[in-house]
Design a protein around this motif. Structure first.
Motif, PDB file in Angstrom:
ATOM      1  N   LEU A   1     -21.814 -28.193 -47.739  1.00  4.18           N
ATOM      2  CA  LEU A   1     -23.239 -28.294 -47.344  1.00  4.18           C
ATOM      3  C   LEU A   1     -23.289 -29.698 -46.693  1.00  4.18           C
ATOM      4  O   LEU A   1     -24.007 -29.540 -45.691  1.00  4.18           O
ATOM      5  CB  LEU A   1     -24.195 -28.084 -48.279  1.00  4.18           C
ATOM      6  CG  LEU A   1     -25.625 -28.326 -47.976  1.00  4.18           C
ATOM      7  CD1 LEU A   1     -26.038 -27.559 -46.970  1.00  4.18           C
ATOM      8  CD2 LEU A   1     -26.595 -28.329 -49.298  1.00  4.18           C
ATOM      9  N   LEU A   2     -22.913 -30.635 -47.327  1.00  5.08           N
ATOM     10  CA  LEU A   2     -23.176 -32.084 -46.871  1.00  5.08           C
ATOM     11  C   LEU A   2     -22.299 -32.100 -45.454  1.00  5.08           C
ATOM     12  O   LEU A   2     -22.898 -32.889 -44.529  1.00  5.08           O
ATOM     13  CB  LEU A   2     -22.706 -33.236 -47.813  1.00  5.08           C
ATOM     14  CG  LEU A   2     -23.599 -33.067 -49.216  1.00  5.08           C
ATOM     15  CD1 LEU A   2     -23.091 -34.308 -50.014  1.00  5.08           C
ATOM     16  CD2 LEU A   2     -25.137 -33.597 -48.878  1.00  5.08           C
TER      17      LEU A   2
ATOM     18  N   PRO B   1     -25.034 -32.161 -36.098  1.00  4.23           N
ATOM     19  CA  PRO B   1     -26.444 -32.800 -35.472  1.00  4.23           C
ATOM     20  C   PRO B   1     -27.257 -32.013 -34.472  1.00  4.23           C
ATOM     21  O   PRO B   1     -28.371 -32.222 -34.671  1.00  4.23           O
ATOM     22  CB  PRO B   1     -25.878 -34.213 -34.916  1.00  4.23           C
ATOM     23  CG  PRO B   1     -24.649 -33.940 -34.528  1.00  4.23           C
ATOM     24  CD  PRO B   1     -23.944 -32.910 -35.589  1.00  4.23           C
ATOM     25  N   GLN B   2     -26.599 -31.045 -33.982  1.00  2.00           N
ATOM     26  CA  GLN B   2     -27.430 -30.360 -32.979  1.00  2.00           C
ATOM     27  C   GLN B   2     -28.072 -29.269 -33.602  1.00  2.00           C
ATOM     28  O   GLN B   2     -29.101 -28.935 -33.205  1.00  2.00           O
ATOM     29  CB  GLN B   2     -26.586 -29.740 -31.895  1.00  2.00           C
ATOM     30  CG  GLN B   2     -25.448 -28.695 -32.601  1.00  2.00           C
ATOM     31  CD  GLN B   2     -24.189 -29.351 -33.054  1.00  2.00           C
ATOM     32  OE1 GLN B   2     -23.899 -30.528 -32.913  1.00  2.00           O
ATOM     33  NE2 GLN B   2     -23.380 -28.448 -33.502  1.00  2.00           N
ATOM     34  N   LEU B   3     -27.658 -28.725 -34.760  1.00  4.96           N
ATOM     35  CA  LEU B   3     -28.277 -27.902 -35.696  1.00  4.96           C
ATOM     36  C   LEU B   3     -29.494 -28.414 -36.383  1.00  4.96           C
ATOM     37  O   LEU B   3     -30.361 -27.799 -36.905  1.00  4.96           O
ATOM     38  CB  LEU B   3     -27.306 -27.059 -36.751  1.00  4.96           C
ATOM     39  CG  LEU B   3     -25.979 -26.034 -35.816  1.00  4.96           C
ATOM     40  CD1 LEU B   3     -25.510 -25.652 -37.077  1.00  4.96           C
ATOM     41  CD2 LEU B   3     -26.893 -25.162 -35.101  1.00  4.96           C
ATOM     42  N   TYR B   4     -29.125 -29.735 -36.857  1.00  6.66           N
ATOM     43  CA  TYR B   4     -30.168 -30.396 -37.839  1.00  6.66           C
ATOM     44  C   TYR B   4     -30.534 -31.593 -37.136  1.00  6.66           C
ATOM     45  O   TYR B   4     -29.960 -32.813 -37.300  1.00  6.66           O
ATOM     46  CB  TYR B   4     -29.552 -30.783 -39.096  1.00  6.66           C
ATOM     47  CG  TYR B   4     -29.030 -29.462 -39.701  1.00  6.66           C
ATOM     48  CD1 TYR B   4     -29.743 -28.629 -40.527  1.00  6.66           C
ATOM     49  CD2 TYR B   4     -27.534 -29.182 -39.601  1.00  6.66           C
ATOM     50  CE1 TYR B   4     -29.327 -27.491 -41.105  1.00  6.66           C
ATOM     51  CE2 TYR B   4     -27.045 -27.987 -40.319  1.00  6.66           C
ATOM     52  CZ  TYR B   4     -28.075 -27.257 -41.045  1.00  6.66           C
ATOM     53  OH  TYR B   4     -27.551 -26.117 -41.620  1.00  6.66           O
ATOM     54  N   PRO B   5     -31.398 -31.812 -36.070  1.00  7.54           N
ATOM     55  CA  PRO B   5     -31.701 -32.850 -35.288  1.00  7.54           C
ATOM     56  C   PRO B   5     -32.564 -33.912 -36.082  1.00  7.54           C
ATOM     57  O   PRO B   5     -32.731 -34.914 -35.464  1.00  7.54           O
ATOM     58  CB  PRO B   5     -32.271 -32.453 -34.103  1.00  7.54           C
ATOM     59  CG  PRO B   5     -32.947 -31.064 -34.532  1.00  7.54           C
ATOM     60  CD  PRO B   5     -31.982 -30.371 -35.522  1.00  7.54           C
ATOM     61  N   CYS B   6     -33.393 -33.237 -37.188  1.00  4.47           N
ATOM     62  CA  CYS B   6     -34.153 -34.301 -37.672  1.00  4.47           C
ATOM     63  C   CYS B   6     -33.212 -35.599 -38.384  1.00  4.47           C
ATOM     64  O   CYS B   6     -32.217 -35.390 -39.018  1.00  4.47           O
ATOM     65  CB  CYS B   6     -34.626 -33.649 -39.060  1.00  4.47           C
ATOM     66  SG  CYS B   6     -35.837 -34.798 -39.955  1.00  4.47           S
TER      67      CYS B   6
ATOM     68  N   GLN C   1     -30.192 -35.939 -41.264  1.00  7.51           N
ATOM     69  CA  GLN C   1     -29.084 -36.533 -41.238  1.00  7.51           C
ATOM     70  C   GLN C   1     -28.764 -37.783 -41.743  1.00  7.51           C
ATOM     71  O   GLN C   1     -27.495 -37.715 -42.481  1.00  7.51           O
ATOM     72  CB  GLN C   1     -28.988 -36.759 -39.845  1.00  7.51           C
ATOM     73  CG  GLN C   1     -28.575 -35.496 -38.754  1.00  7.51           C
ATOM     74  CD  GLN C   1     -27.364 -35.286 -38.881  1.00  7.51           C
ATOM     75  OE1 GLN C   1     -26.353 -35.853 -38.879  1.00  7.51           O
ATOM     76  NE2 GLN C   1     -27.122 -33.831 -38.776  1.00  7.51           N
ATOM     77  N   ASN C   2     -29.694 -38.731 -42.117  1.00  7.94           N
ATOM     78  CA  ASN C   2     -29.504 -39.855 -42.886  1.00  7.94           C
ATOM     79  C   ASN C   2     -29.411 -39.458 -44.147  1.00  7.94           C
ATOM     80  O   ASN C   2     -28.477 -39.990 -44.875  1.00  7.94           O
ATOM     81  CB  ASN C   2     -30.791 -40.716 -42.684  1.00  7.94           C
ATOM     82  CG  ASN C   2     -30.594 -42.079 -43.084  1.00  7.94           C
ATOM     83  OD1 ASN C   2     -29.265 -42.561 -43.408  1.00  7.94           O
ATOM     84  ND2 ASN C   2     -31.664 -42.776 -43.622  1.00  7.94           N
ATOM     85  N   ALA C   3     -30.134 -38.709 -44.795  1.00  9.42           N
ATOM     86  CA  ALA C   3     -29.878 -38.291 -46.402  1.00  9.42           C
ATOM     87  C   ALA C   3     -28.562 -37.714 -46.669  1.00  9.42           C
ATOM     88  O   ALA C   3     -27.885 -37.698 -47.560  1.00  9.42           O
ATOM     89  CB  ALA C   3     -30.915 -37.242 -46.755  1.00  9.42           C
ATOM     90  N   ALA C   4     -28.238 -36.727 -45.457  1.00 14.52           N
ATOM     91  CA  ALA C   4     -26.804 -36.097 -45.808  1.00 14.52           C
ATOM     92  C   ALA C   4     -25.644 -37.092 -45.648  1.00 14.52           C
ATOM     93  O   ALA C   4     -24.540 -36.988 -46.570  1.00 14.52           O
ATOM     94  CB  ALA C   4     -26.549 -34.971 -44.848  1.00 14.52           C
ATOM     95  N   VAL C   5     -25.808 -37.922 -44.692  1.00 13.00           N
ATOM     96  CA  VAL C   5     -24.474 -38.953 -44.580  1.00 13.00           C
ATOM     97  C   VAL C   5     -24.713 -39.816 -45.790  1.00 13.00           C
ATOM     98  O   VAL C   5     -23.574 -40.310 -46.473  1.00 13.00           O
ATOM     99  CB  VAL C   5     -24.971 -39.654 -43.527  1.00 13.00           C
ATOM    100  CG1 VAL C   5     -23.939 -41.205 -43.414  1.00 13.00           C
ATOM    101  CG2 VAL C   5     -24.732 -39.176 -42.292  1.00 13.00           C
ATOM    102  N   LEU C   6     -25.992 -40.244 -46.418  1.00 14.63           N
ATOM    103  CA  LEU C   6     -25.834 -41.084 -47.586  1.00 14.63           C
ATOM    104  C   LEU C   6     -25.271 -40.201 -48.720  1.00 14.63           C
ATOM    105  O   LEU C   6     -24.584 -41.091 -49.558  1.00 14.63           O
ATOM    106  CB  LEU C   6     -27.285 -41.652 -47.905  1.00 14.63           C
ATOM    107  CG  LEU C   6     -27.875 -42.850 -47.035  1.00 14.63           C
ATOM    108  CD1 LEU C   6     -29.294 -42.805 -47.704  1.00 14.63           C
ATOM    109  CD2 LEU C   6     -26.943 -44.122 -47.483  1.00 14.63           C
TER     110      LEU C   6
ATOM    111  N   SER D   1     -23.521 -41.900 -33.793  1.00 14.71           N
ATOM    112  CA  SER D   1     -25.025 -41.570 -34.310  1.00 14.71           C
ATOM    113  C   SER D   1     -26.164 -42.282 -33.387  1.00 14.71           C
ATOM    114  O   SER D   1     -25.807 -43.389 -33.360  1.00 14.71           O
ATOM    115  CB  SER D   1     -25.172 -41.763 -35.903  1.00 14.71           C
ATOM    116  OG  SER D   1     -26.393 -41.501 -36.095  1.00 14.71           O
ATOM    117  N   THR D   2     -26.922 -41.686 -32.975  1.00 13.73           N
ATOM    118  CA  THR D   2     -28.040 -42.179 -32.155  1.00 13.73           C
ATOM    119  C   THR D   2     -28.931 -42.860 -33.142  1.00 13.73           C
ATOM    120  O   THR D   2     -30.059 -43.727 -32.505  1.00 13.73           O
ATOM    121  CB  THR D   2     -28.632 -41.069 -31.526  1.00 13.73           C
ATOM    122  OG1 THR D   2     -29.348 -40.014 -32.304  1.00 13.73           O
ATOM    123  CG2 THR D   2     -27.895 -40.699 -30.414  1.00 13.73           C
ATOM    124  N   ASP D   3     -29.017 -42.701 -34.522  1.00  9.28           N
ATOM    125  CA  ASP D   3     -30.220 -43.065 -35.410  1.00  9.28           C
ATOM    126  C   ASP D   3     -29.323 -44.645 -36.026  1.00  9.28           C
ATOM    127  O   ASP D   3     -28.379 -44.376 -36.854  1.00  9.28           O
ATOM    128  CB  ASP D   3     -30.376 -42.477 -36.427  1.00  9.28           C
ATOM    129  CG  ASP D   3     -31.399 -42.736 -37.163  1.00  9.28           C
ATOM    130  OD1 ASP D   3     -32.216 -43.497 -36.868  1.00  9.28           O
ATOM    131  OD2 ASP D   3     -31.619 -42.382 -38.541  1.00  9.28           O
TER     132      ASP D   3
END
Length: 689
Positions: free
Chosen positions: A309-310, A317-322, A326-331, A358-360
C-alpha cells in the motif's frame, strides 16, 4: 525549595518556547533536582492543578504543568508509578494536546538505568491505561484541526515503553482504525482503498493521512523496542542462564571431583577469554536481526500487508495528489525501510526518485532526514547514493538546502560519509544567497577543521571543482570561498605540500580563468623558506602562465608576503628575477618557446656568483683573525723569556718539515681555509646544475 509562585514561573517559561528552549529548561530543572531544591509540595501543586481543573485554569496552563512534571519525572521515575491513576484520569479527559503531553510524562516512568529497567514491571493489556489511550485515539480520529498525529506518535511510544505486549495492542488499534478508513467490501486492501470515495467516506483523505502516519510510527517503535529492550532482555536471560549452569557445574565438581585435566584447562580458558558470553551475545544479536528482517515488515508480519500500500501511494502521485497523504506515505515507507535491509534495498531507487522529483518541499525535507537514519543503519546499502544527497545542496528550496547541510554535517563529522569527491558542493554553500545556510556551512567547516588534516586533504579537490568554468561560479564567489577555507591551512608542511599540488594543476588547466584561480590560491598561503623553495622548484609548471597580467600580479604578491618570513635574500631575489624573466620572455613577441625560455633560465641559474660576493662575511672574519694572530706573535716576541728560549732553536723552515706537518700548517692558515671553502661551494653549485 520552590513551590507555588516558583512553579508558576517555570510554567510561564514554557509558553511559546521552542524545542531548544524546552531542552534548556529541562536541564535547569535537572540542576534544581540535583541540588535538592525541588520539594514534594511543589510537585503536589502541579498535580493538584491537573486534578482540580477549576474554571480559572486554562488549557495552556495544564499543558505547562504536565511538561514541568515530565522534566521532573525524567530524573525521578517513581513520580509516574506513584501517580499513575491520577495521570490517567486527569490527562486524557481534556484536549488532545494535554493527552499528548500526558503520554510524554508516562514515558518517563521507565527507569533510565538498564538494571532498573530490567526489574521494571510492565503493564498487562487489560490495564486501564491501554483502554484509555485506545479510546482517545478512536474518538479523536474523526476530529479535524487537531494535532492527532503528534498525540498518536507519543501514544505509541508510551504503549511500547510501559506495556508487556505492545505489538498485540497496536494491532488491535490499527484494525479498528482500518475499518473506519476503509469499510469492508471484501477483496484486497488496495481494492477497498481505490473504491473509497468522498461520497462513501467524506473523511477518507483525513483518515488515510492519519492511518499512514500511525503505521510509520508503529514500525519505528517496533524497531526500537526489539533492537533495545527485547535484545537487552534476551541478553539478561542468557546471562542468568549461564550463571545457573555455572553454579550447577561447580556443585557437580564438588560432588564428583573426577574432572579430567583437559576439561579443566578448556573451561578455564573459556572463562578467561569470555568466549561463552561473547558467543551467546552474538547469537542473540543475530536472532534479533533475523526477526527484524523477516517477521515485522516482510514475511508474515502484521505490518507487512501495508508495505505494498505504501509503495503504491508513493509511486502514484497522480492518483493521490494530496501532499499530506504523499508525505505521510513517504515517511511511513522510510520507517518501514529502517526495519528491514531487504525492503530498504528494494525501495531505495523509488525514494531517491521522490527526493529529486517531488514537488512538495516538506516531502523532500522528510526524505532527507530519514536518509540520515538509513545511512547510519545500513551504510553499505547507501554508499553509492551519496552523490544524490549532495545534489540537494542546489535544490531550489531554502528549507531543503538547509536540511541537507544539517544531515551532511552530522554524517561527515561522525565519519558515516566520505568527505572527498563532493565536498566542493558543500563549500559552494559558503556563498549561498540565504544567510542562514552560509552560517550553517561555516559552522560545518569550523567543526571539520578540528579533525587533523581534514580540510587540507580535500582542499585540492575543492579548488579543482570550483575553478572549473562549467560550474558557472563567479570569480568573486570563488575568491570569497577560498579566503575563508585557507584560514584553516596553518601548518608549514600542509602549505608546502599544497603548493606542489597546485603548481602541477597548472598543467591541466584549459583557460585563463583557471590560471587566475590557482595563482590566487597560491597567494593566500603563508610562505616559509621551504615553501618558497618548493614554489621555485616547480616554476616549470607555470612559467608560461606568467605572461598573464593577473597571474604575474598574484605571484608578485607572493614575493611581498614571503619577505616577511623568509630571511634568505638570495632566494627571494632569485625567485623575483626568474618571475620577471619568464614574464618578459613569455609576454614578448611570442617567438620564444617553452624550451628556449627554460634553457635561458637555466643559463641564468648556472652563472655562479663571485666568491667574494658569496663569502664576504667569511673573508672579513678571516682578515680579522689574521690581524689578531699578528698581534699575538708581536706580543710574544717582546717577552724576554720567550726570546731567550728561541735563541737556541733554529727558525722554522717548510723545507725541513715533513709532508703531514706542511698540510697542517696550510689548514691552520685562515686564508687557505677560506679559499678551500669557496672552492667547495662552487663545486656544490656545479654539481647541482
Amino acid at each position: 525549595m520552590w513551590a507555588g509562585d516558583s512553579s508558576k514561573n517555570l510554567m510561564n517559561m514554557t509558553y511559546g518556547s521552542t524545542i531548544g528552549e524546552l531542552m534548556s529548561l529541562k536541564e535547569l530543572v535537572k540542576l534544581l533536582i540535583e541540588k535538592e531544591h525541588v520539594s514534594p509540595r511543589a510537585i503536589k501543586t502541579l498535580l493538584d492543578l491537573l486534578v482540580d481543573k477549576s474554571e480559572g485554569v486554562q488549557s495552556h496552563e495544564l499543558n505547562a504543568a504536565t511538561m514541568i512534571l515530565s522534566m521532573v519525572a525524567s530524573e525521578d521515575h517513581t513520580l509516574v508509578a506513584m501517580n499513575m491513576n491520577l495521570l490517567i484520569t486527569a490527562g486524557f479527559t481534556g484536549d488532545i494536546e494535554l493527552a499528548k503531553n500526558t503520554c510524554i510524562l508516562l514515558q518517563q516512568g521507565v527507569p533510565a538505568k538498564k538494571q532498573e529497567a530490567q526489574d521494571f514491571t510492565r503493564l498487562e493489556e487489560t490495564h486501564r491505561l491501554v483502554s484509555t489511550i485506545s479510546d482517545k485515539l478512536l474518538e479523536s480520529y474523526n476530529t479535524p484541526h487537531v494535532d492527532w498525529i503528534g498525540f498518536s506518535n507519543e501514544a505509541v511510544k508510551a504503549l511500547y515503553c510501559l506495556c508487556e505486549i505492545p505489538d498485540t495492542i497496536l494491532t488491535e488499534i490499527l484494525n479498528k482504525l482500518l475499518l473506519k478508513t476503509f469499510p469492508p467490501k471484501g477483496g484486497d486492501l488496495l481494492d477497498n482503498m481505490e473504491d473509497s470515495s468522498p461520497t462513501v467516506n467524506p473523511l477518507a483523505g483525513l483518515h488515510m493521512y492519519r492511518l499512514l502516519s500511525l503505521l510509520g510510527q508503529t514500525a519505528l517503535s517496533t524497531l526500537v523496542h526489539i533492537d533495545t529492550r527485547v535484545l537487552d532482555e534476551l541478553k539478561h536471560r542468557s546471562t542468568v542462564r549461564q550463571q545457573i549452569e555455572e553454579s550447577k557445574r561447580e556443585k557437580n565438581l564438588k560432588t564428583r571431583g573426577n574432572k579430567t585435566l583437559n576439561e579443566s584447562a578448556t573451561d578455564a580458558a573459556e572463562e578467561e577469554l569470555g568466549l561463552q558470553g561473547a558467543t551467546a551475545d552474538d547469537a542473540e544479536v543475530e536472532h534479533v536481526r533475523q526477526v527484524l528482517e523477516r517477521e515485522i515488515v516482510s514475511g508474515q508480519g502484521y505490518l507487512a500487508r501495508f508495505a505494498p500500500l505504501l509503495k503504491h501511494i508513493c509511486s502514484s502521485p497522480q492518483l493521490y495528489p494530496c501532499h499530506r497523504i504523499q508525505n505521510a506515505a513517504v515517511l511511513a515507507l522510510c520507517k518501514f525501510m529502517l526495519v528491514s535491509s531487504t525492503l530498504c534495498e528494494d525501495n531505495i531507487q523509488l525514494l531517491f526518485t521522490l527526493l529529486e522529483k517531488s514537488t512538495d518541499e516538506k516531502t523532500r525535507c522528510n526524505i532527507m532526514i530519514l536518509l540520515h537514519d538509513l545511512i547510519i543503519r545500513f551504510p553499505n546499502l547507501l554508499v553509492n547514493w551519496t552523490n544524490k544527497i549532495y545534489a540537494r545542496l542546489s535544490d531550489e528550496s531554502v528549507k531543503v538546502r538547509s536540511t541537507t547541510i544539517r544531515v551532511l554535517t552530522n554524517l561527515i563529522l561522525n565519519d558515516m560519509v566520505k568527505v572527498k569527491g563532493n565536498i566542493s558542493e558543500l563549500a559552494g554553500c559558503l556563498e549561498d544567497e540565504d544567510p542562514k545556510i552560509r552560517s550553517l556551512t561555516k559552522l560545518f567547516f569550523a567543526e571539520l577543521s578540528k579533525k587533523s588534516n581534514a580540510i587540507y586533504n580535500v582542499m585540492a579537490d575543492i579548488i579543482s571543482h570550483l575553478s572549473d568554468p562549467e560550474t558557472g561560479r563567479s570569480k568573486d564567489h570563488f575568491q570569497s570561498i577560498m579566503k575563508y577555507l585557507f584560514e584553516f591551512i596553518d601548518k608549514d608542511k600542509q602549505a608546502e605540500s599544497l603548493v606542489e599540488k597546485l603548481c602541477h594543476r597548472f598543467r591541466a588547466t584549459r583557460c585563463d580563468r583557471q590560471w587566475h584561480d590557482l595563482s590566487f590560491c597560491l597567494s593566500l598561503l603563508s610562505y616559509s623558506e621551504k615553501t618558497l623553495k618548493k614554489l621555485l622548484d616547480n616554476i616549470a609548471c607555470y612559467h608560461d602562465k606568467l605572461a598573464d597580467t593577473e597571474v604575474y600580479s598574484n605571484f608578485n604578491l607572493i614575493v611581498e608576503k614571503a619577505r616577511k618570513n623568509v630571511k634568505s635574500e638570495d632566494l627571494l631575489n632569485d625567485f623575483e628575477t626568474k618571475l620577471r624573466f619568464c614574464h618578459d620572455k613569455a609576454g614578448g613577441d611570442g617567438s620564444a618557446g617553452t624550451d628556449e625560455i627554460l634553457s635561458q633560465m637555466k643559463d641564468l641559474i648556472i652563472k655562479p656568483p663571485h666568491p667574494l660576493q658569496l663569502d664576504r662575511l667569511e673573508l672579513e672574519a678571516g682578515r680579522r683573525r689574521r690581524v689578531q694572530v699578528k698581534k699575538r706573535r708581536k706580543k710574544r716576541s717582546q717577552l724576554p723569556e720567550l726570546r731567550n728560549l728561541s735563541d737556541g732553536v733554529s727558525p722554522v723552515n717548510e723545507n725541513n718539515l715533513s709532508r703531514p706537518r706542511r698540510v697542517m700548517m696550510i689548514w691552520s692558515c685562515p686564508i687557505y681555509r677560506t679559499i678551500l671553502q669557496v672552492l667547495r661551494r662552487t663545486l656544490t653549485i656545479l654539481r647541482f646544475l
